[in-house]
Each structure stands twice: as structure tokens, then as C-alpha cells.
Scaffold this active site. Structure first.
Site, PDB file in Angstrom:
ATOM      1  N   HIS A  13       0.920  -1.236  -0.001  1.00 52.93           N
ATOM      2  CA  HIS A  13      -0.170   0.050   0.052  1.00 52.93           C
ATOM      3  C   HIS A  13       1.101   1.323   0.033  1.00 52.93           C
ATOM      4  O   HIS A  13       1.512   1.640   1.048  1.00 52.93           O
ATOM      5  CB  HIS A  13      -0.980  -0.104   1.263  1.00 52.93           C
ATOM      6  CG  HIS A  13      -1.782   1.151   1.365  1.00 52.93           C
ATOM      7  ND1 HIS A  13      -3.099   0.871   1.452  1.00 52.93           N
ATOM      8  CD2 HIS A  13      -1.761   2.388   0.983  1.00 52.93           C
ATOM      9  CE1 HIS A  13      -3.828   2.131   1.512  1.00 52.93           C
ATOM     10  NE2 HIS A  13      -3.016   3.039   1.224  1.00 52.93           N
ATOM     11  N   HIS A  15       1.605   5.342  -1.759  1.00 52.89           N
ATOM     12  CA  HIS A  15       1.305   6.624  -2.277  1.00 52.89           C
ATOM     13  C   HIS A  15       2.663   6.797  -3.133  1.00 52.89           C
ATOM     14  O   HIS A  15       3.495   7.705  -2.323  1.00 52.89           O
ATOM     15  CB  HIS A  15       0.686   7.530  -1.549  1.00 52.89           C
ATOM     16  CG  HIS A  15      -0.649   7.010  -0.943  1.00 52.89           C
ATOM     17  ND1 HIS A  15      -1.937   7.240  -1.601  1.00 52.89           N
ATOM     18  CD2 HIS A  15      -0.835   6.416   0.062  1.00 52.89           C
ATOM     19  CE1 HIS A  15      -2.748   6.565  -0.900  1.00 52.89           C
ATOM     20  NE2 HIS A  15      -2.179   6.105   0.092  1.00 52.89           N
ATOM     21  N   LYS A  95      -8.963  -0.476  -5.849  1.00 52.44           N
ATOM     22  CA  LYS A  95      -8.719   0.362  -4.683  1.00 52.44           C
ATOM     23  C   LYS A  95     -10.313   0.980  -4.480  1.00 52.44           C
ATOM     24  O   LYS A  95     -10.477   1.869  -5.276  1.00 52.44           O
ATOM     25  CB  LYS A  95      -7.757   1.093  -4.490  1.00 52.44           C
ATOM     26  CG  LYS A  95      -7.449   2.003  -3.267  1.00 52.44           C
ATOM     27  CD  LYS A  95      -7.553   1.062  -1.830  1.00 52.44           C
ATOM     28  CE  LYS A  95      -7.557   1.851  -0.671  1.00 52.44           C
ATOM     29  NZ  LYS A  95      -6.436   2.953  -0.358  1.00 52.44           N
ATOM     30  N   HIS A 134     -10.456   1.149   1.482  1.00 54.40           N
ATOM     31  CA  HIS A 134     -10.016   2.070   2.743  1.00 54.40           C
ATOM     32  C   HIS A 134     -11.551   1.994   3.421  1.00 54.40           C
ATOM     33  O   HIS A 134     -12.648   2.576   3.070  1.00 54.40           O
ATOM     34  CB  HIS A 134     -10.128   3.418   1.993  1.00 54.40           C
ATOM     35  CG  HIS A 134      -9.623   4.615   3.190  1.00 54.40           C
ATOM     36  ND1 HIS A 134      -8.471   5.266   3.182  1.00 54.40           N
ATOM     37  CD2 HIS A 134     -10.195   4.882   4.277  1.00 54.40           C
ATOM     38  CE1 HIS A 134      -8.520   6.174   4.441  1.00 54.40           C
ATOM     39  NE2 HIS A 134      -9.803   5.894   4.963  1.00 54.40           N
ATOM     40  N   HIS A 168      -4.705  -0.872   5.689  1.00 57.42           N
ATOM     41  CA  HIS A 168      -4.331  -0.045   7.001  1.00 57.42           C
ATOM     42  C   HIS A 168      -5.061  -0.027   7.868  1.00 57.42           C
ATOM     43  O   HIS A 168      -5.576   0.949   8.565  1.00 57.42           O
ATOM     44  CB  HIS A 168      -3.845   1.378   6.450  1.00 57.42           C
ATOM     45  CG  HIS A 168      -5.056   2.157   5.561  1.00 57.42           C
ATOM     46  ND1 HIS A 168      -6.440   2.228   5.797  1.00 57.42           N
ATOM     47  CD2 HIS A 168      -4.737   2.779   4.505  1.00 57.42           C
ATOM     48  CE1 HIS A 168      -6.841   2.764   4.817  1.00 57.42           C
ATOM     49  NE2 HIS A 168      -6.154   3.336   3.952  1.00 57.42           N
ATOM     50  N   ASP A 240       1.512   2.554   3.475  1.00 62.71           N
ATOM     51  CA  ASP A 240       0.614   3.725   3.394  1.00 62.71           C
ATOM     52  C   ASP A 240       1.401   5.019   3.510  1.00 62.71           C
ATOM     53  O   ASP A 240       0.870   6.166   3.830  1.00 62.71           O
ATOM     54  CB  ASP A 240      -0.625   3.797   4.426  1.00 62.71           C
ATOM     55  CG  ASP A 240      -1.671   4.700   4.052  1.00 62.71           C
ATOM     56  OD1 ASP A 240      -1.749   5.122   2.784  1.00 62.71           O
ATOM     57  OD2 ASP A 240      -2.539   5.296   4.779  1.00 62.71           O
TER      58      ASP A 240
END
Ligand code: NCD
Ligand code: ZN
Length: 335
Positions: A13, A15, A95, A134, A168, A240
Site C-alpha cells: 500500500h 502512495h 482500490k 479504505h 491499513h 501507506d
């Protein structure tokens, strides 16, 4: 000196952003990780096959010298089966964000109407495309994840063949779901294995520890540690790591996201070593993800050593977790 070797670390995960930020942060992950599941919450989000291919190209171009696989994702929409068939070979997962719940999620799902979502989710199930979620409602901030468990239950029971990853996770409620539903999996960040809400707002407010989902209570931290340290086979590491420019964090209206990519493996070694569980770290940072996602990453060997390492104050304008603080493990060598 005590050392520990990790093979093919995976960050399930991550970004990476785009443009200048991508060029800044991508090399920090590609250096130590064999691959990462790349989040699609760009502006605009990654929604088409062309978006996926172009973004993957930009990621690879940002770190040309490292063996690294960007496992691509699409931003969840109610896609039709023909489209999903056309992208299945180019993505590892899709996602799903509830609309407006976190950074760049405005185009997400605004109501969990299973019948509306059924064609897409059934097609994903048939095609073997995992759904990453999420999992937060728009309720009271400390209760958002726990309140989302009903939706996970609905998804898990409505689509029993669909692999669903609770992203997460931060609560004991989410941990408990792992053993209740065969098709539910989870990622856990490194910061949620270290901090509670107290660390974020218990003293002076710490913007660089502010993220979604917010860190919770001591008993939640204990529950997360219990499954991570044992490398529960349904749990994977997903940092994350969510970089924001310093002025977006140290400002009125702090952006959510903790930047951990360059220090994640060092911190994980420190945590697992402190609990005498270093031998389980390999499964948590790679083997479980390989099994769950059925992936076979490029060879990479990362050797870490136990010595004090002072975390840099910033990485070209992005402030990491624990900036300026000494942590107990450092990188020794990467091959
Ligand atoms: C992430 C981001 O900045 O993109 N922020 C965060 O607090 N974790 C989005 C997300 O994963 O929620
Ligand atoms: Zn994220």
C-alpha cells in the site's frame, strides 16, 4: 554487529504521487523494495487502461536503475465486465474509497448499495481481481473503522470468492474480522504498529503523525501487534507512506498522511527485534503478500544492521515520520 536480511520486501500500500513528488519519492521505495501496490488516488484518479499504463511508465522512469515492480491499481468505479477484462492483465487490484473520506477520494463510492455494485464486484470475483478497501464510514473519527465492519461483512458474504483486503487496519475490530471471514485480508502500516492517538494529539499536536485512519487506542495497537508480530498469514505490510509537501502538513488544515517509505524497513526491524520476533518479519514484509496476491517479485536482498540511525529532517521538502530522531536499525546493504 547484529544484522538481519530481508528478501524481496514488498510494500502492499504505497502512495507515489506524480510529477516532481513522484520523482522525489519513487527512488526511496524502489531502492529497498522489490515492488509495491501503487495507490490510484491521483488528481484525477487512475481510472482507465491508458492511465494505468502511462502512470506505470512514469513510475519506472522515476527510478530507472532499480529492479522494482509497480503493482498497479485502479480507482474503484462501477466498471463493467468488458472493461475489467481489458485491464485485468495490467492491474493487481482495484482500490475502493468511500467518497471524500481521505486525500483525493472525492470520486469514491458514496453509498454502499450492493446491488448497484454487484456487476462490478462479481466480475472482479470471476476475473480474480482483488478489492482493496479504505474501510471508514463518515461517523465519529475514532469509530469510523469499527463502524465499517458491517460493510466488510456484507462484501465478504455477498462475494465469497472475492479477495477483499482491509487496507491499513487500525482497530481490534478489524483484526477480529480476519478469522471470521475466509476472504478478508489486511495490510498494516509501520506507524500503526508504533503510535496511538496519544502520540498524535496527546501533547503538542504532531502533524507528521496525522493520517487516515487516525491512530487509535492502546488496545488497538496491541491487537495490531499481535497479528503483525506473528505474521498472521492473512496480514501483509503496506506502509501507506503518503508524502505531502511540508507546507501542506505544517499548516492550518493539515493534510492526512505519514511519510515512512525510506525508514519503514528499519522501523520494522526495530519493532520485531524488540519483541524477539525478527524471524517472522520476512513473512510480514514479503511472503504473505506473495501468497495472497500470487506474485513472484524480482530478487532483492536487503541487509539491515542494529545501530543508531538519525532520520533525516526531510527528503527534498517532505518530512518523514520521526524526522531528526534516532532509531535503532539502519540499512547496511542492498543487492
Ligand atoms: C493517504 C494520502 O495522502 O493519499 N492519506 C492517509 O492519511 N493515509 C490516503 C489514504 O490512504 O487514506
Ligand atoms: Zn493510503
Amino acid at each position: 554487529m547484529k544484522t538481519h536480511t530481508l528478501l524481496m520486501p514488498l510494500d502492499m500500500h504505497l502512495h507515489l504521487r506524480d510529477g516532481v513528488m513522484l520523482e522525489n519519492v519513487a527512488p526511496l521505495s524502489t531502492f529497498t523494495f522489490s515492488g509495491a501496490l501503487v495507490m490510484p488516488n491521483l488528481v484525477p484518479p487512475v481510472e482507465t487502461l491508458a492511465d494505468v499504463r502511462a502512470y506505470k511508465g512514469r513510475i519506472l522512469a522515476a527510478a530507472p536503475n532499480d529492479f522494482f515492480e509497480p503493482y498497479m491499481t485502479l480507482f474503484y468505479k462501477n466498471y463493467d465486465k468488458a472493461f475489467l477484462e481489458s485491464v485485468a492483465d495490467d492491474i493487481l487490484a482495484i482500490k475502493l474509497y468511500p467518497a471524500g473520506i481521505t486525500t483525493n477520494s472525492e470520486g469514491g463510492v458514496s453509498s454502499f448499495d450492493i446491488e448497484e455494485m454487484r456487476p462490478t464486484l462479481q466480475a472482479m470475483s470471476d476475473l480474480g481481481i482483488p478489492l482493496c478497501v479504505h474501510g471508514e464510514t463518515d461517523g465519529f473519527v475514532m469509530d469510523r473503522e469499527a463502524e465499517f465492519m458491517n460493510i466488510y461483512e456484507l462484501l465478504a458474504t455477498s462475494f465469497p470468492e472475492l479477495k477483499i483486503v482491509m487496507e491499513h487496519i487500525t482497530t481490534k475490530e478489524a483484526v477480529a474480522m480476519l478469522d471470521k471471514f475466509e476472504n478478508l485480508y489486511a495490510t498494516i502500516t509501520v506507524h500503526h504498529l508504533l503510535i496511538t492517538l496519544d502520540d498524535v494529539v496527546g501533547g503538542m499536536m504532531q502533524p507528521h503523525l496525522f493520517c487516515k485512519p487516525i491512530a487509535k487506542r492502546p488496545e488497538d495497537l496491541d491487537a495490531l501487534l499481535s497479528v503483525a508480530l506473528e505474521a498472521h498469514p492473512k496480514v501483509m505490510f503496506g506502509s501507506d507512506s503518503a508524502p505531502h509537501p511540508q507546507h501542506k502538513k505544517e499548516s492550518c488544515g493539515c493534510a492526512a498522511g505519514v511519510f515512512t517509505a525510506p525508514i519503514a524497513l528499519q522501523l520494522l526491524c526495530e519493532i520485531f527485534d524488540q519483541f524477539g520476533k525478527l524471524s517472522n518479519l520476512q513473512a510480514f514484509v514479503s511472503d504473505n503478500a506473495q501468497n495472497i496476491y500470487g506474485i513472484c517479485p524480482e530478487f532483492k536482498e536487503v541487509i539491515l544492521e542494529q545501530r543508531a540511525f538519525v532520520v533525516p529532517d526531510n527528503y527534498n521538502g517532505v518530512v518523514p515520520m520521526y524526522a531528526g530522531k534516532a532509531i535503532g536499525w539502519a540499512l547496511q546493504d542492498v543487492e
